[in-house]
Design an enzyme around this catalytic site. Structure first.
Site, short mmCIF file in Angstrom:
data_model
loop_
_atom_site.label_atom_id
_atom_site.label_comp_id
_atom_site.label_asym_id
_atom_site.label_seq_id
_atom_site.Cartn_x
_atom_site.Cartn_y
_atom_site.Cartn_z
N ARG A 119 -23.93 9.52 13.11
CA ARG A 119 -23.56 9.58 11.58
C ARG A 119 -22.30 8.84 11.68
NH1 ARG A 119 -28.25 10.62 10.88
NH2 ARG A 119 -29.09 12.02 9.56
N ASP A 151 0.22 2.81 8.98
CA ASP A 151 -0.54 2.22 10.22
C ASP A 151 0.68 2.61 11.39
OD1 ASP A 151 -2.60 1.80 8.96
OD2 ASP A 151 -2.55 -0.62 9.05
N GLU A 163 5.71 -4.87 5.64
CA GLU A 163 5.79 -6.18 6.46
C GLU A 163 6.01 -7.27 4.94
OE1 GLU A 163 5.64 -6.60 9.94
OE2 GLU A 163 5.87 -8.81 9.86
N GLY A 203 0.87 -1.14 0.04
CA GLY A 203 0.08 0.15 0.13
C GLY A 203 1.04 1.23 0.06
N ARG A 234 -25.35 15.87 17.18
CA ARG A 234 -25.21 14.48 16.93
C ARG A 234 -24.18 13.85 17.27
NH1 ARG A 234 -26.46 15.41 10.35
NH2 ARG A 234 -28.78 15.12 10.46
N ARG A 275 -4.98 -1.48 10.95
CA ARG A 275 -5.47 -2.77 10.85
C ARG A 275 -5.11 -3.45 12.36
NH1 ARG A 275 -6.41 -6.78 7.00
NH2 ARG A 275 -6.52 -5.27 5.60
N GLU A 305 -10.22 0.83 12.00
CA GLU A 305 -10.80 -0.02 11.19
C GLU A 305 -10.73 -1.61 11.64
OE1 GLU A 305 -8.82 0.00 7.36
OE2 GLU A 305 -6.90 -0.48 8.33
N MET A 328 -7.72 4.47 9.43
CA MET A 328 -7.04 3.04 9.12
C MET A 328 -6.20 2.91 10.31
SD MET A 328 -5.45 3.44 5.56
CE MET A 328 -6.50 3.05 3.76
N GLN A 353 -6.72 9.00 3.72
CA GLN A 353 -5.78 9.27 4.69
C GLN A 353 -4.24 8.94 4.01
OE1 GLN A 353 -7.13 7.24 8.53
NE2 GLN A 353 -8.24 6.59 6.67
#
Ligand code: F6P
Length: 340
Positions: free
Chosen positions: A264, A126, A102, A10, A161, A170, A220, A168, A272
């Site tokens: 919301r 990350d 990685e 990525g 609200r 993981r 996420e 992001m 990002q």
């Protein structure tokens, strides 16, 4: 000496600054030549390469993305060592600099184990590689997420609200932690800590009772205590990992149902990873590029450059792999005490 450069996995803001640093210094100071390899390992095994010259790197330090392109390709699925040796020889490459996360570094380790001359540069927004204190791209992602949360707060205030911002992360909640603290989130939910919906709603209600429009920052990879797997609705990526995204949309109706507060969710996703790197990331990427070039000149194969404190150091691939840098409990506990 001719050096091949590839970016793989990525993307992350700062990749171009690494490429620029290596080529600029390599050409100007050391009279080296470079081969640009397109789209990561894929370009190496398919021989999609070009002579990378100084003109290619003009002005790219501040550009997002990567001029070389990237992909999530495993060279061992496409001829492995033999094919890599063949293409390197065909283009007179004496060494490779691979910039990746990685998966990329794991492939690089296997190749150096059989004698190929490779130096690595770590990359992940990350920020979850244990061998380096920070990776470039992380600061940019945090900045983008913080700005987005600041915006969500003003619209949340207007409508009274609860706003859920999904970022992001993981396996590690660094982006959520840093952007959540910076934006003053009322709850920050990270992969390292499963949490109940009742606890989240308690924080949301407390903030609302004080007259605030609650902001929940969620990574996420976060799991509710009732979940056994991460939320994923889009199948697997090429490395067999679930494609993440959407936990915010799962949480929003639950929060609304439990608290009665209109809620919301916004998933920031690849926003990002795009666009201009921050000054911090440009400098870090540049220093890592220079560090990688120096290791090549020293023929220090099988090492990855890393940031330790304020110094650029190197670590062997085996020490750099397999160990994730997750958010330590103490770092989470200090912010958790202020939720609500
Ligand atoms: O590993 C970095 C990362 O940005 C994760 O946070 C995210 O889950 C993944 O990459 C997304 O990958 P892709 O770009 O393949 O959708």
């Amino acid at each position: 000496m001719t050096i091949g450069i590839l970016t793989s996995g990525g993307d992350a803001p700062g990749l171009n600054a690494v490429i620029r640093a290596i080529v600029f210094s390599g050409v100007q100071t050391h009279g080296l030549e470079f081969v640009g390899i397109r789209n990561g390992w894929k370009g190496l095994v398919t021989e999609d390469v070009f002579r990378l010259e100084r003109r290619h790197i003009m002005g790219i330090g501040k550009q997002g993305g990567t001029i070389l392109g990237t992909s999530r390709t495993n060279p061992f699925d496409h001829g492995g060592e033999e094919r890599v040796r063949e293409v390197m020889a065909a283009h007179s490459m004496d060494a490779l600099v691979v910039i990746g996360g990685e998966g990329t570094l794991a492939a690089a380790k296997r190749l150096t184990d059989v004698g190929l001359p490779i130096v690595g540069v770590p990359k992940t927004v990350d920020n979850d590689l244990d061998a380096t204190d920070y990776t470039f791209g992380f600061d940019t992602a945090v900045q983008i997420a913080t700005e987005a949360m600041d915006r969500l707060r003003t619209t949340g205030d207007s409508h009274d609200r609860c706003m859920v911002a999904e970022v992001m992360g993981r396996h590690a909640g660094w982006i959520a932690l840093h952007s959540g603290v910076a934006a003053g989130a009322h709850a920050i939910l990270i992969p390292e800590h499963k949490t109940s919906i009742e606890q989240i709603c308690d924080w949301v209600t407390k903030a609302h009772d004080r007259g605030r429009a609650p902001l929940v920052a969620v990574a996420e990879g976060f799991l509710l205590d009732t979940m056994t797997d991460v939320h994923s609705e889009r199948g697997l990526d090429t490395f067999g990992r679930p494609r993440l995204g959407g936990i915010g949309e799962v949480l929003a109706p639950l929060i609304e149902q439990h608290t009665g507060i209109e809620t919301r969710a916004t998933t920031l996703g690849h926003i990002q990873r795009g666009g201009t790197p921050t000054a911090y990331d440009r400098v870090l990427a540049t220093r890592l590029g220079w560090g990688a070039l120096q290791r090549v000149l020293d023929r220090k194969w099988g090492y990855m450059v890393a940031l330790k404190g304020t110094e650029i150091v190197d670590v062997p691939f085996e020490a750099a792999l397999g160990s994730l840098k997750t958010v330590p409990d103490a770092r989470y506990d200090e912010v958790r005490a202020l939720f609500g």
